[in-house]
Design a protein around this motif. Structure first.
Motif, mmCIF file in Angstrom:
data_model
loop_
_atom_site.group_PDB
_atom_site.id
_atom_site.type_symbol
_atom_site.label_atom_id
_atom_site.label_comp_id
_atom_site.label_asym_id
_atom_site.label_seq_id
_atom_site.Cartn_x
_atom_site.Cartn_y
_atom_site.Cartn_z
ATOM 1 N N UNK A 178 66.329 39.048 46.614
ATOM 2 C CA UNK A 178 65.882 38.553 47.874
ATOM 3 C C UNK A 178 65.469 36.923 47.853
ATOM 4 N N UNK A 179 65.097 36.583 46.850
ATOM 5 C CA UNK A 179 64.463 35.389 46.418
ATOM 6 C C UNK A 179 65.503 33.921 46.633
ATOM 7 N N UNK A 180 66.821 33.887 46.380
ATOM 8 C CA UNK A 180 67.831 32.910 46.706
ATOM 9 C C UNK A 180 68.037 32.997 48.316
ATOM 10 N N UNK A 181 68.274 34.131 48.733
ATOM 11 C CA UNK A 181 68.388 34.143 50.448
ATOM 12 C C UNK A 181 67.018 33.447 51.197
ATOM 13 N N UNK A 182 65.969 34.126 50.817
ATOM 14 C CA UNK A 182 64.901 33.302 51.122
ATOM 15 C C UNK A 182 64.533 31.867 51.229
ATOM 16 N N UNK A 183 64.807 31.429 49.667
ATOM 17 C CA UNK A 183 64.806 30.037 49.649
ATOM 18 C C UNK A 183 66.019 29.390 50.591
ATOM 19 N N UNK A 184 67.043 29.730 50.630
ATOM 20 C CA UNK A 184 67.988 29.535 51.656
ATOM 21 C C UNK A 184 67.748 29.025 52.793
ATOM 22 N N UNK A 185 67.168 30.124 53.344
ATOM 23 C CA UNK A 185 66.605 30.034 54.740
ATOM 24 C C UNK A 185 65.483 29.000 54.979
ATOM 25 N N UNK A 186 64.820 28.760 54.051
ATOM 26 C CA UNK A 186 63.819 27.710 53.920
ATOM 27 C C UNK A 186 64.182 26.570 54.057
ATOM 28 N N UNK A 187 65.179 26.237 53.099
ATOM 29 C CA UNK A 187 65.890 24.966 53.094
ATOM 30 C C UNK A 187 66.826 24.844 54.412
ATOM 31 N N UNK A 188 67.217 25.732 54.980
ATOM 32 C CA UNK A 188 67.899 25.572 56.473
ATOM 33 C C UNK A 188 66.931 25.074 57.298
ATOM 34 N N UNK A 189 65.483 25.685 57.521
ATOM 35 C CA UNK A 189 64.680 25.323 58.376
ATOM 36 C C UNK A 189 64.202 23.935 58.159
ATOM 37 N N UNK A 190 64.174 23.684 57.028
ATOM 38 C CA UNK A 190 63.511 22.221 56.642
ATOM 39 C C UNK A 190 64.358 21.252 57.155
ATOM 40 N N UNK A 191 65.904 21.368 56.484
ATOM 41 C CA UNK A 191 66.933 20.423 57.091
ATOM 42 C C UNK A 191 67.023 20.333 58.430
#
Length: 436
Positions: A178-191
């Motif tokens: 769950x860690x990488x998908x969670x960080x990926x979504x957080x990056x998407x939101x930030x971008x």
């Protein structure tokens, strides 16, 4: 009466009770008892067994401990310190405060394991700050909701614990997955926030130029988030390092949260009582739902409905991908009337026989499951995060404001879900790498 009709009535009765407002646990258990009474009276003997056997799984010890840790952290002041750090570090860029809200929510999720603490805490801290500096209401609310929803995916996720228990899957591997998908979504939101505010600076203006901070002030602000780092290391580091089991790590985390509150001089008897009461309420709710789901599924299997559903699903066109997409659609629809724990406890035992027949990786499917639940969290009209946000925002914030804020973030969640679906290594690479 034929089995297909009985099965259809079984689910119709369940959803009728849920729409009428009956608690999920009673809707599940009550539906099963009624159908057992009329169709399989002997199945009623399974009801007492469910009450006594369900709570005795050792992995369930982690649930109240993680909940207690999350409850204490809400009062520790470290969320305020983390928000102050991002305020000083990136507040000067367009959308910086909203980006910081997502980032703090991501870290907050990593020490609570559930969605409400991050959503409620950041709503109380970040929303007034963003309004003070002229942010558009929708970008502010959307960043809080999307960041808060990450609690279901970022480890130590309590929903992952329930899924792992029911699917007989490794909790440690689920946390890693769950860690990488969670960080990926957080990056998407930030971008998304950064790019949109760059071209539309009026919706997320940078801090006024006269507000400046020295390097020393920025460094001190960053050092102020040390409790987050310590808790993440205590909980996730000990699990992934093979030092402690999830239950032991949860105990370490709860103890660490208690000590942080004491060090920060935030601990009072009222806070202790509130944290214990919240923990007991949420744990009790989870156990009741689990008991109700076990009774419901026991009757479901006794009727022979599981075999019927499995055969029907396996006969569907579209192959493996079509079946998984159907399951994701079911989860999305259920998210409009049920919370994440109830969805997991109802759907996991129903889906698992099909998943095993298809040869699908349970860890990967679990990540898809949790991302889909995040989508359901933010999907109007009954997304649970939307209700939590509305409950803590000022009265002048309308439901239209809340509903209108989440559309772009839901699209980003669906993008993330699609990427994980087509590229399973996004979820599976880290567990496999640390296994070697």
């Amino acid at each position: 009466m034929s089995l297909p009709i009985v099965t259809a009535l079984y689910f119709v009765c369940l959803f009728a009770t849920l729409f009428l407002g009956l608690p999920v646990a009673f809707g599940l258990g009550g539906t099963a008892v009624v159908f057992a009474f009329f169709f399989e009276p002997q199945a009623l003997f399974a009801v007492p067994s469910a009450f006594y056997s369900t709570p005795w799984s050792s992995i369930l010890v982690t649930v109240p401990l993680f909940l207690f840790m999350g409850s204490l952290i809400r009062f520790s002041g470290i969320a305020d310190a983390a928000y102050e750090a991002v305020y000083k570090l990136i507040g000067h860029i367009p959308g910086g405060l909203a980006i910081g809200t997502v980032q703090v929510s991501t870290i907050f999720a990593a020490v609570t394991g559930i969605t409400p603490p991050a959503t409620i805490t950041m709503g109380q801290i970040a929303y007034p700050s963003m309004m003070k500096y002229g942010y558009d209401r929708k970008i502010a609310i959307g960043s809080i909701g999307a960041g808060g929803a990450l609690g279901a995916l970022i480890p130590p996720s309590v929903p992952f614990i329930f899924y792992g228990l029911l699917a007989d899957a490794s909790i440690g591997k689920l946390f890693l997955a769950g860690l990488m998908p969670g960080l990926m979504l957080a990056v998407f939101y930030s971008i998304y926030i950064g790019v949109r505010c760059k071209f539309q600076p009026h919706i997320g203006p940078a801090l006024p130029s006269e507000i400046k901070f020295s390097r020393r002030e920025k460094a001190q602000a960053v050092l102020g988030i040390w409790p987050f780092i310590v808790l993440i290391f205590i909980v996730l580091g000990t699990i992934w390092g093979g030092i402690a089991t999830p239950a032991e790590a949860a105990a370490f985390g709860a103890t660490g949260a208690l000590l942080i509150n004491l060090v920060n001089r935030k601990m009072t008897w009222d806070i202790m009582k509130d944290s214990l009461a919240t923990t007991m309420k949420l744990t009790g709710m989870g156990l009741w739902i689990l008991i109700g789901a076990n009774i419901f599924l026991s009757m479901f299997n006794t009727l022979g409905s599981q075999e019927l559903i499995t055969a029907a699903v396996m006969a569907m066109p579209g192959g493996v991908n079509g079946i998984i997409l159907l399951m994701m659609l079911i989860v999305l629809v259920l998210g409009t009337v049920m919370d994440d724990w109830a969805i997991i406890m109802l759907c996991t035992p129903l889906f698992l026989p099909i998943i095993e027949l298809l040869g699908v990786d349970k860890i990967w499917f679990g990540v898809l499951f949790m991302v889909n639940i995040q989508v359901a969290y933010l999907t109007p009209p009954f997304g649970f995060v939307l209700f939590w946000i509305k409950s803590i925002l000022p009265p002048d914030v309308s439901w239209g404001d809340v509903y209108g804020s989440v559309g772009p973030f839901v699209m980003l969640q669906l993008l993330g879900l699609g990427l994980i679906f087509f590229f399973p290594e996004i979820a599976l690479w880290l567990p496999r790498f640390l296994e070697e």
